[in-house]
Design a protein around this motif. Sequence first.
Motif, short mmCIF file in Angstrom:
data_model
loop_
_atom_site.label_atom_id
_atom_site.label_comp_id
_atom_site.label_asym_id
_atom_site.label_seq_id
_atom_site.Cartn_x
_atom_site.Cartn_y
_atom_site.Cartn_z
N TRP A 117 29.57 23.01 -10.22
CA TRP A 117 30.62 23.52 -9.34
C TRP A 117 32.03 23.15 -9.77
O TRP A 117 32.99 23.66 -9.25
N ILE A 118 32.16 22.19 -10.66
CA ILE A 118 33.49 21.78 -11.14
C ILE A 118 33.47 21.79 -12.66
O ILE A 118 32.82 20.96 -13.27
N TRP A 119 34.16 22.75 -13.27
CA TRP A 119 34.22 22.78 -14.73
C TRP A 119 35.61 22.30 -15.17
O TRP A 119 36.61 22.58 -14.55
N GLY A 120 35.65 21.52 -16.22
CA GLY A 120 36.90 20.94 -16.66
C GLY A 120 37.09 19.54 -16.11
O GLY A 120 36.14 18.85 -15.76
N SER A 121 38.35 19.12 -16.03
CA SER A 121 38.68 17.74 -15.65
C SER A 121 39.16 17.65 -14.21
O SER A 121 39.55 18.64 -13.60
N VAL A 122 39.13 16.41 -13.69
CA VAL A 122 39.65 16.10 -12.35
C VAL A 122 40.53 14.87 -12.47
O VAL A 122 40.13 13.86 -13.07
N ASP A 123 41.74 14.94 -11.89
CA ASP A 123 42.62 13.78 -11.81
C ASP A 123 42.41 13.11 -10.46
O ASP A 123 42.80 13.69 -9.42
N GLY A 124 41.80 11.95 -10.45
CA GLY A 124 41.54 11.30 -9.17
C GLY A 124 40.62 10.11 -9.32
O GLY A 124 40.74 9.33 -10.26
N ALA A 125 39.68 9.98 -8.39
CA ALA A 125 38.77 8.83 -8.37
C ALA A 125 37.34 9.31 -8.12
O ALA A 125 37.13 10.35 -7.47
N HIS A 144 42.04 19.37 -9.55
CA HIS A 144 41.27 20.05 -10.58
C HIS A 144 42.20 20.51 -11.70
O HIS A 144 43.17 21.22 -11.46
N THR A 145 41.92 20.08 -12.93
CA THR A 145 42.74 20.45 -14.09
C THR A 145 41.82 20.98 -15.19
O THR A 145 41.48 20.27 -16.13
N PRO A 146 41.39 22.24 -15.10
CA PRO A 146 40.37 22.75 -16.01
C PRO A 146 40.76 22.80 -17.48
O PRO A 146 39.91 22.69 -18.35
N TYR A 147 42.07 22.96 -17.79
CA TYR A 147 42.46 23.14 -19.19
C TYR A 147 42.90 21.85 -19.88
O TYR A 147 43.35 21.87 -21.01
N GLY A 148 42.84 20.72 -19.19
CA GLY A 148 43.23 19.47 -19.81
C GLY A 148 44.73 19.27 -19.91
O GLY A 148 45.20 18.36 -20.58
N LEU A 149 45.52 20.13 -19.25
CA LEU A 149 46.96 19.96 -19.26
C LEU A 149 47.36 18.84 -18.30
O LEU A 149 46.75 18.67 -17.26
N LEU A 150 48.41 18.10 -18.66
CA LEU A 150 48.83 17.00 -17.82
C LEU A 150 49.27 17.49 -16.45
O LEU A 150 48.97 16.91 -15.42
N TYR A 151 49.99 18.63 -16.44
CA TYR A 151 50.39 19.22 -15.17
C TYR A 151 50.45 20.73 -15.32
O TYR A 151 51.07 21.26 -16.25
N ASP A 152 49.78 21.46 -14.46
CA ASP A 152 49.75 22.91 -14.48
C ASP A 152 49.80 23.41 -13.04
O ASP A 152 48.86 23.20 -12.27
#
Length: 399
Positions: A117-125, A144-152
């Motif tokens: 259900w979650i593809w890519g990265s997550v910034d959190g805990a 949720h940060t799917p593309y690996g960008l620091l901020y989008d």
Amino acid sequence: MKKILLLLFATVSAVFAAEITGSLSTGFYTGTPFWNSENYSDGNVIDTEDSFMRTVNQLRLNGKFGNRFSVYVNALRSDGFQSDNHLSETKIYQVYGRYMFTGGNIKLGRFVPFNRWIWGSVDGAATSYSFSKLAKISVLAGKHTPYGLLYDTGNSVTVVYSDLALKFGAYGTKIKLYKDDNITKAGIDFYGRTRHLRYNGNYGFDITNKRLSDGGLGVLYLVNSKLNFSGNYRLFRTMPWKLGGTDFQTYLVERFLAGASYKFFSKYTLNLRQLLTMTSDKKNYLSYITINHTYFTLGLSYFSGDLELKRIGLVAGLRYKQKNFAVSGGLAPVSYQPRYSNKSLTNSAYYFKARYQVLKCLTVNANFNYYMFDKKQEPLLLRSKFRGGLQINYFLGAE
């Protein structure tokens, strides 16, 4: 600048750790780049005359501080250097610290959850805790940060996910809950096995829209050591997606797969597969038969259905492997849908892969494809028929 500082901080932390493992890779690539909203904003970026030559450098580090704390880094930097289409970008897939405690662990930073259900990265805990060998609970929350960008700004969705995993001998299940800014979902995964039968499945329900989200069932029946039958059903709802002038709306997709595998003459295996893909207005079929050996693969495939595309293709491949060297190559059918067309083009492609382990800490990888599109098809495609590249990997901590 923030990206560089974040990566530098994580790298220095790992370097001073008591135990370091990981890898540093550098490579040269040509062919179609990864298209996302950032590098697609300028219409001149997508140029059929361009080969999109670029270098790609990736760092993976895992540093351990004693038995409880560790830091992990996975970052990539791509730099294009041909014509005006540089497509240079930095992607940070994972940068997190993990603390282990009795029965579980907690992560803080950017991480990849690895679930359906979650593809890519997550910034959190994220945290997980095992009550016993039979029960485990996991929870995560973040952006949720799917593309690996620091901020989008286009992917600043808050997600919360939790699951409870239960195990009963050869059987197990996982109860799941998911919530973001737009929808709430609940579901269950399950698996099991007997002497001859193995199965796994999942079911997800979109509570917000009161509709099915996804589901599936896979089975494998082992008749004996030579013969087995398999089946797979997969149902999922696509997510809305916009790329340039193309707008993809959500719709339901169903896929059925039936197959059989028979081993004969000790080193030969015959595989039969039939795939059916359905949407609300289309059905498409893919059939193939292959004979596999330790050193080669030979087969035929046939694609048909409601699309105008009808394709029969030859599959042929050779492979060889020894202690420090592996190589494979062959011919396979391919299809390509041009950006401004609803029709697919079909042809064949040659592929080549090689891996050489120079030292325990150093390997060289090569991967090249050559597409056999003819001159009538070329104006709709990227003119370069070559795709692939060469990569060198250095492994830290290898003895």
